[in-house]
Design a protein around this motif. Sequence first.
Motif, PDB file in Angstrom:
ATOM      1  N   GLN A   1       0.836  -1.200   0.000  1.00  0.00           N
ATOM      2  CA  GLN A   1       0.000   0.000   0.000  1.00  0.00           C
ATOM      3  C   GLN A   1       0.873   1.253   0.000  1.00  0.00           C
ATOM      4  OE1 GLN A   1      -2.743   0.236   3.279  1.00  0.00           O
ATOM      5  NE2 GLN A   1      -3.824   1.973   2.419  1.00  0.00           N
ATOM      6  N   LYS A   2       1.905   1.273   0.819  1.00  0.00           N
ATOM      7  CA  LYS A   2       2.808   2.421   0.882  1.00  0.00           C
ATOM      8  C   LYS A   2       3.571   2.605  -0.424  1.00  0.00           C
ATOM      9  CE  LYS A   2       5.942   5.257   3.080  1.00  0.00           C
ATOM     10  NZ  LYS A   2       6.298   6.075   1.944  1.00  0.00           N
TER      11      LYS A   2
ATOM     12  N   GLN B   1       1.224   3.721  -3.154  1.00  0.00           N
ATOM     13  CA  GLN B   1       0.836   5.126  -2.929  1.00  0.00           C
ATOM     14  C   GLN B   1       1.956   6.064  -3.376  1.00  0.00           C
ATOM     15  OE1 GLN B   1      -0.019   6.148   1.141  1.00  0.00           O
ATOM     16  NE2 GLN B   1      -0.685   8.204   0.628  1.00  0.00           N
TER      17      GLN B   1
ATOM     18  N   ASN C   1       1.878   6.156  -7.119  1.00  0.00           N
ATOM     19  CA  ASN C   1       0.732   6.913  -7.615  1.00  0.00           C
ATOM     20  C   ASN C   1       0.931   8.422  -7.469  1.00  0.00           C
ATOM     21  OD1 ASN C   1      -0.558   4.578  -8.372  1.00  0.00           O
ATOM     22  ND2 ASN C   1      -1.785   4.436  -6.506  1.00  0.00           N
TER      23      ASN C   1
END
Length: 143
Positions: free
Chosen positions: A32-33, A36, A39
């Motif tokens: 997730q990190k 992110q 992104n």
Amino acid sequence: MSQRRRFTLALTVAAGLGLSAPALADCGSDMQKLAQDRNVELQRVNDFAKAFHGKPLDPEGFCVKSAGLLRAEAALIAYMDKNKDWCSFPDEAINGLKASHAKNAGFSAKACTVAAKMKKMKEQAAQGGGGGPQAQPLPAGPL
């Protein structure tokens, strides 16, 4: 056996086998990190490209902006390669990200090459040298 005791036993076994903290990766939060971070960098590049409203991009600016995206993608790919088995990352996902990264790296390399040529021509012109052939601007559009 309680959940806590199973976890403690798993850590003890892992330590006995010489597995380090990266081998005990928390796949969900780590991914997730990293995703992110990628992104955010991708959005920066796309916002930069959109700011030109279809006109040719500034190669030097793109070269600078795309460096963060390339670093974020490289970190994500490295994590997925290193923890492929532990986190059960499918080959298709890794290969898709690698293909996207290669495309982005290629476009960035072209931008950086054009930027370097333009800089050299400006320096030569400032020193009174001939202009020589003009470097071509990059086509417009987000990655």
